[in-house]
Motif scaffolding. Structure first.
Motif, PDB file in Angstrom:
ATOM      1  N   ALA A 188       4.068   9.467  10.000  1.00  0.00           N
ATOM      2  CA  ALA A 188       2.678   9.218  10.367  1.00  0.00           C
ATOM      3  C   ALA A 188       1.919   8.542   9.230  1.00  0.00           C
ATOM      4  O   ALA A 188       1.096   7.642   9.444  1.00  0.00           O
ATOM      5  N   GLU A 189       2.206   8.973   8.001  1.00  0.00           N
ATOM      6  CA  GLU A 189       1.529   8.401   6.844  1.00  0.00           C
ATOM      7  C   GLU A 189       1.872   6.921   6.678  1.00  0.00           C
ATOM      8  O   GLU A 189       1.008   6.079   6.415  1.00  0.00           O
ATOM      9  N   LEU A 190       3.154   6.600   6.850  1.00  0.00           N
ATOM     10  CA  LEU A 190       3.592   5.218   6.666  1.00  0.00           C
ATOM     11  C   LEU A 190       3.150   4.316   7.816  1.00  0.00           C
ATOM     12  O   LEU A 190       3.063   3.097   7.665  1.00  0.00           O
ATOM     13  N   ALA A 191       2.903   4.912   8.966  1.00  0.00           N
ATOM     14  CA  ALA A 191       2.490   4.117  10.132  1.00  0.00           C
ATOM     15  C   ALA A 191       1.034   3.733  10.085  1.00  0.00           C
ATOM     16  O   ALA A 191       0.576   2.886  10.860  1.00  0.00           O
ATOM     17  N   GLY A 213       0.773  -1.236   0.000  1.00  0.00           N
ATOM     18  CA  GLY A 213       0.000   0.000   0.000  1.00  0.00           C
ATOM     19  C   GLY A 213       0.804   1.286   0.000  1.00  0.00           C
ATOM     20  O   GLY A 213       0.233   2.375  -0.004  1.00  0.00           O
ATOM     21  N   ALA A 214       2.126   1.193  -0.001  1.00  0.00           N
ATOM     22  CA  ALA A 214       2.967   2.402  -0.006  1.00  0.00           C
ATOM     23  C   ALA A 214       3.172   2.871  -1.444  1.00  0.00           C
ATOM     24  O   ALA A 214       3.752   2.147  -2.254  1.00  0.00           O
ATOM     25  N   LYS A 215       2.707   4.072  -1.774  1.00  0.00           N
ATOM     26  CA  LYS A 215       2.813   4.634  -3.121  1.00  0.00           C
ATOM     27  C   LYS A 215       3.710   5.872  -3.086  1.00  0.00           C
ATOM     28  O   LYS A 215       3.514   6.781  -2.260  1.00  0.00           O
ATOM     29  N   ALA A 216       4.676   5.921  -3.994  1.00  0.00           N
ATOM     30  CA  ALA A 216       5.620   7.035  -4.008  1.00  0.00           C
ATOM     31  C   ALA A 216       4.917   8.369  -4.216  1.00  0.00           C
ATOM     32  O   ALA A 216       5.216   9.362  -3.545  1.00  0.00           O
ATOM     33  N   GLY A 217       3.965   8.412  -5.161  1.00  0.00           N
ATOM     34  CA  GLY A 217       3.256   9.660  -5.418  1.00  0.00           C
ATOM     35  C   GLY A 217       2.498  10.152  -4.209  1.00  0.00           C
ATOM     36  O   GLY A 217       2.483  11.348  -3.900  1.00  0.00           O
ATOM     37  N   MET A 218       1.876   9.245  -3.483  1.00  0.00           N
ATOM     38  CA  MET A 218       1.137   9.600  -2.274  1.00  0.00           C
ATOM     39  C   MET A 218       2.076  10.186  -1.230  1.00  0.00           C
ATOM     40  O   MET A 218       1.761  11.187  -0.562  1.00  0.00           O
TER      41      MET A 218
END
Length: 892
Positions: A888-891, A844-849
């Motif tokens: 925070a986003e990645l967590a 679910g980790a997207k570079a653009g996001m």
């Protein structure tokens, strides 16, 4: 896809590639040689030429442009328009072909969901300059574009220049879209430019243009200080393709006004360009309205107001053509307010200032409509009568009739020409121009009266009846005379006391009155019990010199005896400048030919400017030659001979008349070195060319279409200018520890060393960044089941450095889910690069996001693909906050 979305995608894409988004410059050009901004690269010309240091290495913009050369063709074909938008990406010594070409390909062909324009790659064709093998290699090998759809073209088609010597130039590569066999023959752009429509031009700007004319007949002086990229994509052309319409009039930002014109007129737009089609005339009118109203809204938004000169005249003509087109469509009531509102709605999303300033825009447009409707009402009937009468006589419409329409009814000549042509009658335009010139001469006299304090010229009539003011200044600088008359506040008076500002007329005077481009003398007039300071001298009535003066002491009375004394030092300096003006004119003739004729001049103590007919910028070498020829004539110790003779005799001798001057039967001829310089001139001059001292040209510039201007210091002012330059050279010689004759080489060598040092610094910096890979990998932490590297790298050269480092770190992290986000600072602004591997994307980790999460905190924007993305911001002080937001986003 709406035009607003097209421009947004463009800016987002290039911002993600590290470009600074630069707002559109005004339509009113800062360049004095052009009236409007006519191309997207115009605001960046000083950066391309190296005249100014660019505040960014990469830039992108959507530039507003206006071109009016083909205004009469607007509406008749689908190709002609006045206002358009040019999307551009620019590099100032940063990247070159190796990035510009792939950037274009990526943006055009990437799917819509990934931020591209989604064009079918199989419908694109490319042209390159005939010897540009480097571009061919990039297109075929880097991009993978089929070689069979690349066509090599000559300079006329694939070599771009700014149009004038001294401007930037270089080969280009153009991208075309195949609209299909229903639009023309097969065979690529070389076969049919109607079927294959150009959408993007990539200019590889690396040379300085030299002398020459046309698109393919000019020299290349040499390379620019840096290799630059200037690309231009026609927004309206791309909108045509993406919106599936036939021409730019039918795109969303233009069609809205066209539809409103159709609604107001009750006509149906047929979209035809065939003159034989009965719908064509109305279609042309609706296209004129749609184009001209949009252009007018944008011009008014940038501060232009209707007038009879310059930019204001262009705006006035656009509005009036649109208004008349609506009347020809059968709409006689005022409708401009409704039309500009529709245009505001269509354009306001892209240009918010149009919506914010709309009340002012609407007020100006509506006021022009009211004025023009009155003009049409009063003048159309008169024009129609004149046209009918001319046709019955089998003659053209006379210049006098055209002038009467202009002078009495306010009918502009272009409207008369247009309406007469529609009726099948020609117009004596030369006769009209001659009458206009007579009117300007009268206006000049009125302007002179205003300069003399608003006094009506007739106020001097009685003073002139007493005889001509005899000018003694050719032979003496001091004359005894008597006061013929005094004017104060525009009224005749018998006397004036200390402190009064007056106009004074003497029976005879040594003071030269401003004429022929020569500034007036100054000095003192003394008498029994009074002293006057003379500030200016004019001739409001032929033969009468009027001295504008201040009473410094005592009281002056009509009839008093006076001693008039010219400021001798200032007079001599003025004579130097006037004689030098003649020499410059002769030098231009010697070097450029007789067609370099005078178009105006002005000279005063120590200074001259000279306007002449010439279509091209003078090269530095030519300017140097002009200066050299002029100074040779000055040092030639030539007698400056003045003599009076009948005008026919003067013409037989080949004496040149000054621009805009009127001459009597007997004229004064001034010669310098015989027929080398022989002109009609009533001004004052030195007795010998050597008395001028020297001349230093200051520069050369355009002062309108087909006219150039040179300026120069003369005499002592030239010496002072040269002394200042000598002091500058001396200072530089001391700083660079080199004699003056070696200074240029020393500076060049120093600059080369500086460039080499910058390259070496960049290499060391790259090595230093690479050396950080182990440290960054070791610092990876586990976060939500992923190995994550988040780091602030401080100062970096470019986003490319961050990409290389992020790639190396990601590869070292292995196949487990890995995320790398690096932030650096370049030119004081933060840059963000994010990368993910396949396992991280699956989780679910997207570079653009991630880039958008960081740049939101940094006050910027960005985006990209799921595996690689890039962005930028405004506030480097918030980098730590951005890293916290990423955590925070990645967590989550």
């Amino acid at each position: 896809m709406k035009t607003e979305e097209i421009t947004k995608r463009w800016l987002d894409f290039f911002e993600s590639k590290g470009h600074t988004v630069v707002p559109s410059a005004s339509l009113v050009s800062n360049d004095p040689s052009i009236m409007f901004t006519i191309a997207g690269m115009v605001p960046f010309i000083p950066y391309f030429l190296g005249e100014q240091k660019a505040p960014y290495r990469r830039a992108t913009s959507i530039q507003k442009c206006i071109r009016t050369l083909d205004i009469d063709e607007v509406g008749k074909t689908a190709r002609h328009g006045t206002f358009f938008q040019m999307a551009g990406n620019f590099s100032f010594g940063d990247y070159f072909k190796e990035k510009a070409i792939p950037f274009a390909w990526e943006l055009l062909t990437s799917p819509l969901e990934k931020g591209g324009f989604g064009l079918d790659p199989d419908r694109l064709w490319v042209t390159i300059f005939e010897t540009d093998d480097e571009s061919f290699e990039i297109w075929t090998k880097t991009v993978g574009f089929p070689a069979e759809r690349i066509q090599r073209m000559g300079m006329k088609d694939n070599y771009w220049s700014a149009g004038q010597p001294g401007g930037p130039a270089g080969p280009d590569s153009e991208i075309f879209y195949d609209r299909g066999p229903e639009y023309g023959a097969d065979g690529g752009p070389a076969a049919d430019d109607n079927r294959y429509i150009e959408i993007w031009n990539l200019v590889f700007m690396q040379y300085e243009r030299g002398e020459g004319i046309g698109k393919d007949d000019f020299e290349i002086r040499g390379e620019l200080p840096t290799k630059n990229i200037d690309t231009g994509l026609g927004v309206e052309r791309l909108a045509m393709l993406l919106q599936g319409v036939e021409n730019f009039y039918e795109t969303d930002q233009v069609r809205a006004v066209l539809d409103k014109a159709a609604e107001l007129s009750g006509k149906e737009y047929g979209g035809t360009e065939d003159p034989a089609d009965p719908r064509n005339a109305d279609d042309v009118r609706m296209r004129v309205v749609s184009d001209h109203i949009r252009s007018s809204v944008m011009l008014i938004g940038d501060g232009v107001t209707p007038s009879n000169e310059g930019r204001g005249y262009v705006l006035r003509r656009l509005l009036r053509r649109a208004i008349r087109a609506m009347r020809l469509l059968g709409v006689e009531r005022p409708v401009v307010g409704e039309l500009v509102e529709v245009s505001k709605d269509a354009m306001g999303g892209t240009y918010p200032n149009i919506a914010e300033d709309f009340e002012r825009i609407r007020r100006i447009a509506v006021a022009e409509e009211k004025s023009f409707l009155r003009t049409i009402a009063s003048g159309t009937a008169r024009l129609e009568e004149s046209v009918v009468a001319a046709k019955s006589r089998g003659e053209s419409l006379s210049g006098a009739e055209a002038f009467a329409l202009h002078d009495t009814y306010g009918f502009p000549i272009d409207l008369t020409l247009e309406m007469a042509e529609e009726a099948g009658v020609s117009v004596d335009e030369n006769g009209f121009r001659a009458l206009m010139q007579e009117q300007r001469t009268r206006a000049k006299a009125d302007s002179l009266a205003k300069k003399l304090g608003g006094v009506d010229v007739s106020a001097y009539a009685s003073l002139r009846e007493a005889g001509e003011t005899f000018f003694t200044g050719y032979t003496e600088l001091t004359s005894e005379s008597s006061v013929r008359g005094i004017l104060a506040g525009g009224q005749a008076t018998q006397s004036a006391s200390a402190g009064s500002e007056i106009e004074l007329v003497l029976d005879e005077t040594p003071f030269y009155a401003e004429a022929g481009g020569q500034a007036a003398d100054t000095g003192v007039i003394r008498g029994d019990g009074f002293v006057l300071e003379v500030l200016d001298v004019q001739r409001p009535v032929k033969g009468l010199s009027v001295h504008k003066a201040i009473v410094r002491e005592g009281e002056v009375s009509q009839g008093a005896l006076a001693l008039a004394e010219v400021d001798a030092v200032r007079r001599h300096a003025g004579e130097q400048a006037h004689s030098a003006t003649h020499i410059v004119h002769a030098a231009l003739h010697q070097l450029l030919g007789k067609e370099a004729t005078q178009r105006g001049s002005f000279n005063k103590a120590g200074y001259l400017r000279f306007d002449f007919a010439w279509a091209q910028q003078l090269s530095p070498e030519t300017r140097s030659e002009i200066e050299d020829v002029a100074n040779q004539a000055i040092l030639g110790h030539h007698e400056v001979l003045t003599r009076e003779m009948p005008i026919e005799e003067a013409k037989a001798l080949g004496a040149m008349a000054l621009f805009g001057e009127n001459y009597g039967d007997v004229v004064r001829v001034v010669e310098i070195n015989g027929d080398w310089s022989r002109e009609l001139c009533g001004g004052t001059h030195v007795g010998n060319s050597a008395q001028i001292g020297s001349l230093t040209l200051l520069g050369e510039q355009s002062v309108g279409s087909g006219n150039r201007r040179v300026e120069a210091f003369v005499g002592y002012e030239a010496f002072r200018h040269q002394a200042a330059e000598r002091a500058l050279v001396h200072s530089l010689s001391e700083q660079f520890k080199a004699p003056a004759n070696q200074l240029q080489d020393r500076i060049t060598a120093t600059l080369e060393k500086l460039k080499a040092a910058e390259k070496e610094i960049a290499r060391y910096r790259a090595q230093a960044l690479s050396a950080r890979v182990p440290e960054l990998v070791a610092g990876a932490r586990d976060l939500a089941g992923r190995r994550v590297v988040l780091a602030n790298l401080g100062d970096v050269d470019s986003a490319d450095d961050l990409k290389q480092l992020a790639t190396a770190v990601r590869d070292r992290l292995g196949a487990d889910a890995a995320v790398v986000v690096l932030i650096g600072t370049s030119n004081g602004r933060p840059i963000v690069v994010a990368m993910t591997n396949e396992a991280a994307r699956t989780s679910g980790a997207k570079a653009g996001m991630l880039v958008r999460a960081a740049t939101k905190v940094l006050g910027g924007g960005g985006g990209g693909k799921d595996d690689v993305a890039q962005g930028g911001g405004q506030d480097a002080s918030k980098i730590d906050h951005a890293l916290a937001a990423l955590t925070a986003e990645l967590a989550k």
